[in-house]
Each structure stands twice: as C-alpha cells, then as structure tokens.
Enzyme design. Structure first.
Site, short mmCIF file in Angstrom:
data_model
loop_
_atom_site.label_atom_id
_atom_site.label_comp_id
_atom_site.label_asym_id
_atom_site.label_seq_id
_atom_site.Cartn_x
_atom_site.Cartn_y
_atom_site.Cartn_z
N GLU A 150 -34.26 -28.38 28.33
CA GLU A 150 -33.24 -27.78 27.48
C GLU A 150 -32.81 -28.75 26.38
OE1 GLU A 150 -28.92 -25.51 28.20
OE2 GLU A 150 -29.80 -26.79 29.75
N LYS A 174 -29.66 -18.91 24.59
CA LYS A 174 -29.11 -18.93 25.94
C LYS A 174 -27.99 -17.92 26.06
CE LYS A 174 -27.61 -22.34 29.42
NZ LYS A 174 -27.38 -23.78 29.68
N LEU A 220 -18.60 -60.42 42.67
CA LEU A 220 -19.07 -60.16 44.03
C LEU A 220 -18.02 -60.68 45.01
CD1 LEU A 220 -21.53 -59.00 45.55
CD2 LEU A 220 -22.48 -61.31 45.59
N GLY A 275 -17.54 -60.06 48.33
CA GLY A 275 -17.81 -60.19 49.76
C GLY A 275 -17.46 -58.93 50.52
N GLY A 276 -17.05 -57.86 49.80
CA GLY A 276 -16.76 -56.57 50.41
C GLY A 276 -17.88 -55.58 50.20
N ASP A 322 -18.06 -52.65 48.67
CA ASP A 322 -18.24 -51.97 47.39
C ASP A 322 -19.06 -52.81 46.42
OD1 ASP A 322 -16.79 -49.79 48.28
OD2 ASP A 322 -14.89 -50.53 47.49
N SER A 323 -18.65 -54.05 46.18
CA SER A 323 -19.42 -54.89 45.26
C SER A 323 -20.79 -55.22 45.84
CB SER A 323 -18.66 -56.18 44.94
OG SER A 323 -18.41 -56.95 46.10
#
Length: 701
Positions: free
Chosen positions: A45, A114, A354, A356-357, A359-360
């Site tokens: 498209e 469309k 970073l 240490g958890g 998420d990162s």
C-alpha cells in the site's frame, strides 16, 4: 486442462518521501519477478511515496512526485510483459484517494481507490484520504496528468471499484483495511467470478498479530475459493511502527508461499504458481456458494487482451506456516526497527544506561540481536547491509570489513554505562558489568554522587534549606525531589557521553540514546519525567513486563547467556533511596502499590476493553472472584486510576517507542486521551463503593 499462473508479491523496505529509493526498490522487484516467470507483481500500500508520509499527504508535492515515479515505471519497456500493481495517492475531482494502480505494458489499466479506511489506533487515513464509496457506480474516467499523457498518449484511465478481466482469468482488488471489515469487498468479487484477489497492505507488527492476518485470508479463500495475493511493506519507514512483511500467496484456504516476517533484506519476492482451474473446481464443489453467486450483482469490469497463463511449470504445493512465538517476535522485531532507524538517521551506534535491571537488560539484548542479524546478513553478502554498516562505522568506500561475530560488532555499535550513586548496590553494578561482557558492549562505569552534590549545593546556597530522604525524616516532597534529581542527571550524562564517546574512540558521528521503560511503568507513570527513560528511541516502550520476563527466559537459552538468570531472580528496584538498617531495599511493585501482573490487566481493560473505573471494577469482580474481596478490588482500581490520572502528563513527553502492544499508552500517536484529569473520579468511585457495599452484604448472606 490446467490454467497455470505464476504470481509474485513483494515486501519492500520503503521509506516515507524517499522517492528515488522507493522507485529503485520497486523497479528491482519488478525485474526480479519477471525473472521468476511471474505475470503479476504486487506491491504494498502506498509504496511509491511510502506509507507513513502522514500529513505530508496534504502536500501537493507528495502527489506530484508519485506521478513522476509512476511515469518512469510506465516509460520503462524493460518492465513490460507483467501486470504491475503499485500504490500511491491520487487527486480526483479535488479529493485525495489512497489508490492501487494497475499497470500493464506502459498503460494504466485501472486506478482502484481504497473504500474503507484504517482510522483507529496507529492509523489516521481519514485525516488524509477520502473513502471511495461509489461501489454501485459504473466506472468513472479520470484525465491523466500531462507527464503521463506524454509517455504513450494515454489521456485517461478508469477509476473505481472494478475487476480486471483477462483472456484467461479475472483479478479483483482489496487494500489492507478492507480485509478486516465485516463485509469485505472480496466477497462480492469472488461471487462475481474473480479468480485472484490482490491485497496491497501496510500492516504493522504487533505481538501475536500475524496469526490474525493469516486466519482472515485463509477463511476468505476457504469460504469463497480463489487465489489471494497479499503484499505487505517491511521495515521502519519513518515512525514508531515496524511493518513486518510476511507477504504471501494463498489458494482455497491454504498457504502456498509466505515470506519472512523479520529481515534486513530490502527486497523480498514471494512467488507461487497457481492453477485457476483448481479455483473453479473448488467453487463448483460448494453448492451454497453457487447459489449465492447466482444472486450476486455484476461488478464493473475492465477487459484486457492479455494472457495470464504460463507453461512448463508445476503448481506450488501448500506449506506449513511456522509462526514465531511472542518471545521470538520481541527478539527480531525491535531489532530490525533499531537497524532501520540507525542506518537511516546516519548516526554511529547506540548509548544505553545499563542499570542491572531487567528492562535495560532487555534493551541491551535487543541491540545485541540487531548485531547478530547484521553480522549474518553481512557474512551472506548483503550489499545494502554492508554499505550501511561501513557508513555507520565511518569506514572508507573501499573497505572490505565484515564482522566476524556479533560480539565484535556489538562492541562497535552498542555503548553501555552503569551510572551509580551511593544508593546503588554492588549487585546491580556486577550484573550490568557481566551482562555487558557477555554480549560484548563497549562498557563504562561511573559514580556521579559529586554531580548530585553539586546540584544540591546550589539549592542549599539559595534557599538555606537542605532536603532529606524520608528514611532520614524528610517529607514526601523532599524524598521525591532527591530521587528525581538522580534520575534526571542520568539523562544529562547519557546525552553527554552519547555525543562524545565515538570521539573518544576516534570515530565520527554520535550515538542514539536508548530508553528502557516498559509499557506497564509508562501506564502507571512510575517513571521520572525527563529521566533516562527520555531518550531518542525506546525498543520496549509498549512491551509488558510479563512479556519482557518471558523474552529474557527465552534469550537465556537462545543466546546461551547464563547471566540472564540473575536478572530474572532480582527484585525490580530503582535504587534511588538510601538503605538503612530500618528500611528494606526499594521495590518497584511495593512502591507502585500493585504488581506488574495487575498492571498488565489494568492496561488491557483500560485500552483494549475500553473500561472506565466503574466498568473495570465490575469486570474484575468476575475475573478475580475468589482471589480478592470486592473491597480489595475496589481499592486496587481506585489506586490505579488515581496514579494513571496524576501521571498522564508524562505520556506527552514519552520517548518514541516501538509499537508492540494494543494497550500502549503512547499519547503522541496511539492513545489519544486527556493529560489533565480530576484524579478523584468522585462520581465513578462512588458507584464502585455502592457496589462494594452490595457485594459485601451478599457475601455475608
């Protein structure tokens, strides 16, 4: 007698307003399709300007340049002999339409606008295009622009909802959203004898979404019979979405051929040879289909003297479709998105705080996944990937550099930093360091207590007041301010190092800063405004904590990274307050007053189920019956909506995030709601309280 037709459908990595690049990819895909003996080539498209032009569709230039690209395709005799389906905006009678264009031998055979627009969630097509609702009209005739007339003298072309009737087959068109509506156009087209349905699509990736698309097309061709050619764009073409390809060919309810969902290839051609006689036999075996066909209305047709039939080929057999798990989708989707953004933004890599958890850690893994994909593509000789990589690294044009492994490339592209204070633990510092070493990032560590002290010294000098943490007797305001200054200073430091780390390494360019806040924390507002979650990009901003944990568990074995087990075992914590003998370590779930499982449930009910406070409470009394007393459920719902309301303003500054979940709270594109609320929800909460009294009295009976 067989009626074999070879068809090709494409996934191209188009880019909004990159008319030259888009043209080159379209042209190359047509030539490759011809080499594979295809007589029909289908593109995605709006592939000429790129799908995500957004308000640029309001500009006349976008339409003008689309016609210019189409003119080059029409004038190119090397592209003759194949039916070309492409997409672009068209202005007709002063209105702008999203159109599929059918081209054959330098002539426009049909302009198909469309009819049903995608205008919810991530899409705003009604903002830019007019829906074509003239399904009962005869074809109208559109006068073509001067530059098109000059090519071969064609002055006009049919525009409208029509079928193309060839000497040996009939072709109809759907465009993306039209497959998803209750009464899709393919129903009437198939009942009127269309053998092949073409769908040019711009469908973004969302966890677990590909299965929905496949099921819709399987059911469409199972009920009505016929061949379905689905083309979907691939890549990040300029926004938060990643279009995940997976172009495919189906026939009579079975998948004959399907492309990859995630890939760094700019062009992918999916080819199949179908027997249109099988379509007729299949339909003839369904008496109810025949009865409905006899009652259907005849559609407009454009008659074209052209043979679709090919010879000396065997029909393609059905394939077993292997669909990726959500964990695999997280591993590859955001990684491809990061690569497209990195190469197209002309930056030199990424910077990530970073912590240490988990998420990162996930963001670092996704960047590592990107480096894995780039390394494999470069080793396989992908010229575009090699060229882009050399430009990112600032290598000379005659360089022959190819990375030997993903860790080597990660060290060049991914820069991580542990930013500690006196409130940080040795455990998180060690996890961050070991994680960086395991995947090969260029890693540094710092302690920025002196920076925090310098900022506080300014405040004390001006006000003669010294704020304290709550564990030292300070108020809530003092406590939050002292936490937030640490978080926000991490952002300042992140951008400083992102600007200069490549200079330190004697390389050109700068780094893109990656954020690492998940969808649940964004929804709850459990984040500091303008802290290190405010970045250039966030690969996990719409992925739930539960899915992230599942991904970490998957990556542990997929990449053989034992260090990831320690991230799964660790308690999520911000580490922004002192730990004393009287206080426990800071816990995210304790501070939020709800678990991540509960947050995920709240998010889905709020966005997907469209619940306000009262209806959410009503649904949860059923869902959590036997687990919580109604009064506990009421308290959880009130707590969630209170914090959602007072923190909603944070979503206005949310880092652009990869879209992966349907309950994303992204205020900028996806979740359009106010950011100033009456956070007491007095009327709504009173209704909840009334129900709690009623339910409690019933429980006592």
């Amino acid at each position: 007698m067989n009626n074999l037709v070879t068809v090709a459908t494409c996934s191209l990595n188009q880019w909004a307003l990159d008319f030259l690049g888009n043209y080159n990819r379209i042209r190359q895909s047509i030539i490759e399709s011809k080499k594979k003996n295809a007589v029909i080539r289908v593109g995605s498209e709006l592939e000429i300007p790129g799908y995500s032009c957004q308000d640029h569709f309001h500009e006349g230039d976008t339409v003008t340049h689309s016609w210019e690209v189409l003119a080059k395709i029409l004038a190119d005799k090397e592209l003759y002999g194949i039916l070309i389906i492409t997409g672009m905006p068209v202005i007709y009678k002063s209105h702008r339409y999203n159109c599929s264009i059918a081209v054959l031998n330098g002539r426009i055979e049909l302009i198909r606008p469309k009819m049903w627009m995608a205008s919810d969630g991530n899409y705003r097509e009604l903002r830019w295009f007019t829906p074509w609702l003239g399904t009962g009209k005869q074809n109208e005739t559109m006068r073509l622009p001067k530059n098109i007339i000059e090519i071969n003298g064609q002055k006009d072309a049919p525009i409208g909802f029509s079928l193309l009737e060839f000497n040996d087959g009939v072709v109809g068109f759907e465009i993306c959203e039209e497959l998803f509506v209750p009464k899709s156009p393919h129903i009437d087209m198939c009942l009127d004898g269309a053998d092949i349905i073409i769908n040019s699509s711009g469908s973004h990736h969302e966890l677990r979404k590909l299965a929905v698309r496949i099921d819709l097309m399987r059911e469409a061709t199972r009920c009505s019979g016929g061949v379905y050619l689905y083309s979907n764009q691939r890549g990040c073409d300029g926004d938060r979405l990643y279009f995940d390809g997976a172009s495919m060919v189906l026939c009579n309810g079975e998948v004959l051929s399907i492309g990859t969902q995630f890939s760094l290839n700019e062009i992918e051609i999916v080819v199949a040879t179908v027997d249109l006689e099988n379509v007729k036999s299949y339909r003839a075996s369904l008496p109810s289909l025949g009865a409905q066909s006899s009652l259907s209305k005849s559609l407009n047709r454009v008659i074209i003297d052209f043979d679709l039939r090919v010879s000396n080929l065997l029909p393609t057999e059905p394939v077993v479709v292997k669909q990726l798990s959500p964990e695999e989708e997280i591993n590859f989707g955001p990684a491809c998105w990061l690569w497209d953004y990195l190469r197209r933004s002309r930056q030199g890599g990424f910077f990530l705080a970073l912590s240490g958890g988990i998420d990162s850690c996930t963001v670092a893994l996704i960047a590592y996944s990107m480096c894995n994909m780039v390394t494999k593509a470069a080793k396989s000789g992908n010229k575009q990937v090699i060229s882009d990589l050399h430009a990112i690294l600032g290598l000379p044009s005659d360089s022959t550099y190819i990375p030997t492994d993903a860790k080597e490339l990660t060290n060049k592209l991914v820069h991580t930093c542990y930013m500690g204070t006196e409130n940080s633990s040795q455990e998180t510092r060690t996890r961050a360091s070991e994680m960086a070493k395991s995947i090969g990032t260029y890693h540094i560590e710092m302690n920025f207590d002196s920076v925090v002290a310098a900022i506080l010294a300014i405040f004390v000098a001006i006000t003669s007041k010294t704020p304290r943490f709550s564990v030292h007797g300070g108020t809530n305001s003092e406590n939050l301010a002292l936490q937030n200054i640490q978080a926000r200073l991490r952002l300042v430091l992140s951008y400083l190092f992102a600007s200069l780390l490549l200079w330190v390494r004697d390389r050109p360019r700068s780094l893109l800063v990656l954020g690492a806040s998940n969808v649940d924390e964004c929804l709850r507002g459990y984040m500091t405004k303008y802290d290190c979650s405010s970045a250039d990009l966030n690969p996990i901003g719409s992925i739930s904590k539960n899915d992230l944990r599942g991904y970490i568990n998957f990556a542990k074995s997929y990449y053989d990274l034992n260090i990831l087990g320690s991230f799964l075992d660790a308690t999520p914590t911000a580490e922004l307050i002192p730990i004393t003998s009287q206080s426990a370590a800071q816990s995210d779930e304790v501070e939020m007053g709800m678990t991540y499982d509960e947050l995920s449930t709240f998010g889905k009910l709020r966005k997907i189920e469209k619940c306000g406070p009262y209806s959410m409470f009503v649904k949860l009394t059923s869902m959590w019956n036997g687990y919580y007393h109604p009064a506990e459920i009421a308290n959880k719902v009130k707590t969630f909506f209170y914090y959602y309301a007072i923190n909603r303003h944070k979503m206005t500054t949310l880092t652009p995030s990869y879209h992966a979940e349907a309950y994303s709270p992204d205020d900028n594109r996806y979740d359009h709601r106010p950011f100033l609320y009456e956070s007491g929800f007095v009327w709504q909460f009173q209704r909840i309280d009334n129900d709690v009294e009623l339910l409690t009295s019933e429980l006592k009976l």
